[in-house]
Design an enzyme around this catalytic site. Structure first.
Site, PDB file in Angstrom:
ATOM      1  N   GLU A   1      37.860  68.142  45.775  1.00 35.66           N
ATOM      2  CA  GLU A   1      38.986  68.051  44.853  1.00 35.66           C
ATOM      3  C   GLU A   1      38.996  69.141  43.786  1.00 35.66           C
ATOM      4  O   GLU A   1      40.061  69.598  43.374  1.00 35.66           O
ATOM      5  CB  GLU A   1      39.001  66.670  44.172  1.00 35.66           C
ATOM      6  CG  GLU A   1      39.262  65.516  45.118  1.00 35.66           C
ATOM      7  CD  GLU A   1      40.641  65.561  45.749  1.00 35.66           C
ATOM      8  OE1 GLU A   1      41.600  65.975  45.078  1.00 35.66           O
ATOM      9  OE2 GLU A   1      40.747  65.207  46.944  1.00 35.66           O
TER      10      GLU A   1
ATOM     11  N   SER B   1      40.267  -2.091  36.038  1.00 37.32           N
ATOM     12  CA  SER B   1      39.166  -2.650  35.250  1.00 37.32           C
ATOM     13  C   SER B   1      38.138  -1.614  34.822  1.00 37.32           C
ATOM     14  O   SER B   1      37.272  -1.921  33.993  1.00 37.32           O
ATOM     15  CB  SER B   1      38.463  -3.757  36.039  1.00 37.32           C
ATOM     16  OG  SER B   1      39.323  -4.876  36.170  1.00 37.32           O
TER      17      SER B   1
END
Length: 605
Positions: free
Chosen positions: A75, A352
């Site tokens: 690059e 309950s």
């Protein structure tokens, strides 16, 4: 040299006409968007979250030297010699590319590529290229070469929503960018120019060709030897898989965690902020819980408890009483079939299993003991324009019984009478202290579970009973840090004593009787355990919420469409065995612990 200086000087002069260009100094505080990772309590990755950019930022010194050299070679081999632009390099690149008949060296410097990605549009125009050059010169005046290179390597796109070297390396080769070999580094560097086209996931042969181009360029620059080039070309590459959009290993858990993160930090911060989230979930516990729920769903369907396999569901939540960390949470039998999380989103009547809150308040007044007598006889209460007359499950009356007997047998009438005596607003107040946030009204039938609660609320509240009245806020999250390790959220437990210890110890004694002698004998696990069954009218919801000193677990069974379960389904017969099955696995290898006796505390006066 004269030509290069003239071009450079012309560009510097041209900079005066670009007064509206972005100020590159903003990069001093620039933080790239980064992927958020969610882990279990032991560090196992559960899932990753990101917006468009799947990125994990790493410092330059944590990136393989092979990769750094490979990227520079293909690059911008003169990166450390130029000042943002390389006029001579432009001419050389044109000549080399013409000679080779393909692009082997780009004309843009790394600095120019970085500027383009961060500040400019992708349009290929002369004005954009000029702006790119000007901004590159400015950037090089402010930042060091290493800073620019680090930004570039963490910003560059490698295809498949992979941004930056770390996520690309993990996806391509299932390893950190720090550990890349020369062969792997050359392949990655070779695909930068056209990442979707050159990707090894798309065409492995094309990717290998690009690797060869990079290796030859490195050899030409004398950065590697011919022997190293040859060895790298021959090295087989174990290419991984695309990891940009991974599923979750524990979807019910991670979806709940994401919702909590979004509430605290906002969705944008979660998707882009690079958070490291340590959850409270223990993967082993979670797998046990998921397996238990799946197996028992099949069992209950085969028994005829569920008339519809799709509607029949089970939710389970396990909370550590010592920390109130959620260790396991199952929101349903199959996340792919239904994403609705019944553990935290479904409010169902607890029946309950709500009674312990009432009896705790009674003990906390100092007026009642487990042995205190209460009359299980017919009673009616005026409720508006009518009368409410509670009935026991199965009918009948027992006369005067102790509170212990009333709880073990899950008698309804004594619970309603106690609720009226202590005051239902006081019961609601205690529920709020225990972290229950669901709406509640002081209706006469509240002691029998005439309220809609979640399994998470029940498991968290009972965890406080298991911890002698010490409470922390239940949570799925231990801590959140940013990618640099800075603490963003700390849920270190901060236990506070919110309940009377004698009253809690008395309740624990009574609830142990439920398991040993009462409605939950099918929950016996060979060690001290306490809990309460719950069955609503018409068997729409059945529960068992039980605990040992180290773990509180709530299990709910019901149909999503609120239709009844098979006749005779109860918390004791249907759900207690599920709880027992999970607890046998969860407590394997754990020491037996005993509940603190009430005699260790002073009775409230």
């Amino acid at each position: 040299m004269l030509t290069s200086s003239a071009i450079a000087g012309g560009l510097v002069g041209l900079a005066l006409s670009f007064r509206n260009l972005p100020d590159v100094r903003v990069l001093r505080s620039y933080v790239p968007t980064e992927t958020t990772h969610i882990y279990d309590i032991n560090g196992t990755l559960l899932t990753s979250l990101h917006d468009e950019a799947n990125r994990e930022v790493v410092p330059l010194d944590k990136i393989s030297p092979h990769l750094k050299r490979a990227v520079l070679a293909i690059e911008d081999s003169h990166f450390y010699q130029h000042y943002g632009i390389n006029p001579g390099g432009i001419a050389r690149a044109m000549a080399v590319n013409l000679e080779r008949g393909e692009t082997v060296e780009g004309a843009s410097t790394l600095t120019m590529q970085l500027v383009k990605n961060l500040f400019l549009s992708p349009n290929r125009t002369l004005s954009r290229k000029a702006a790119e050059a000007v901004l590159s010169i400015r950037l090089e005046q402010i930042f060091s070469k290493d800073d620019i290179f680090e930004l570039y390597l963490n910003q560059v796109y490698w295809g498949h929503n992979l941004y930056g070297v770390q996520t690309a390396a993990k996806s391509f080769f299932n390893k950190s960018s720090e550990d890349l070999t020369l062969a792997e580094a050359a392949l990655m560097a070779g695909i930068i120019q056209a990442p979707e086209e050159y990707s090894p996931f798309v065409d492995y042969k094309v990717a290998k060709h690009r690797q060869a181009v990079v290796l030859k360029r490195m050899r030409d620059l004398k950065w590697i030897t011919p022997q190293e080039e040859a060895e790298a070309r021959k090295q087989p590459l174990l290419v991984g898989r695309v990891t940009s959009f991974p599923g979750s290993q524990l979807p019910y858990v991670t979806e709940a965690v994401i919702q909590e993160l979004n509430r605290r930090f906002g969705r944008d911060a979660v998707l882009k902020g690079g958070m490291r989230v340590q959850t409270t979930i223990d993967m082993n516990f979670q797998r046990m819980a998921e397996k238990t729920v799946r197996q028992w769903r099949d069992i209950l369907y085969s028994y005829g408890t569920f008339y519809s396999y799709k509607n029949g569901q089970i939710a389970l939540v396990a909370v550590d009483p010592r920390t109130h960390f959620v260790k396991a949470m199952v929101g349903g039998a199959d996340f792919e079939q239904s994403q609705f999380n019944r553990a935290i989103q479904a409010r169902r009547q607890p029946g309950s299993s709500f009674k312990p809150f009432v009896y705790y308040v009674a003990f906390a007044t100092g007026k009642f003991w487990p042995s205190s007598g209460i009359s299980d006889t017919p009673v009616s209460y005026r409720d508006g324009t009518s009368y409410y007359s509670p009935k026991n499950y199965g009918g009948g009356f027992s006369g005067t019984v102790s509170i212990r007997q009333a709880v073990e047998s899950s008698l309804n009438i004594p619970a309603v009478k106690i609720g009226q005596w202590v005051g239902l607003n006081k019961v609601i107040e205690v529920c709020r202290l225990l972290g229950i946030k669901s709406p509640m009204q002081p209706v006469i039938s509240l002691p029998l579970g005439a309220v809609d609660l979640t399994p998470m609320e029940m498991a968290g509240a009972f965890a406080t009973f298991a911890n002698d009245g010490w409470h922390s806020d239940p949570t799925f999250i231990v801590q959140v840090t940013d990618s640099s390790g800075n603490l963003m959220l700390d849920n270190t437990p901060k236990p506070r004593l919110i309940l009377d210890p004698w009253a809690v110890a008395s309740l624990n004694s009574v609830l142990q009787g439920v398991v040993n002698n009462g409605t939950a004998t099918r929950a016996r696990i060979g060690r001290p355990a306490a809990g309460k069954t719950g069955t609503t009218s018409s068997e729409r919801d059945v529960w068992f919420v039980g605990y040992v000193p180290q773990l509180s677990v709530a299990v709910w069974v019901g149909n999503d469409d609120y239709t009844p379960l098979a006749r005779g389904s109860t918390g004791g017969t249907t759900v207690a065995p599920i709880w027992r099955d999970f607890m046998h696995q969860a407590m394997q290898g754990q020491p037996v612990e005993y509940f603190t006796p009430a005699s260790n505390f002073d009775r409230p006066r």
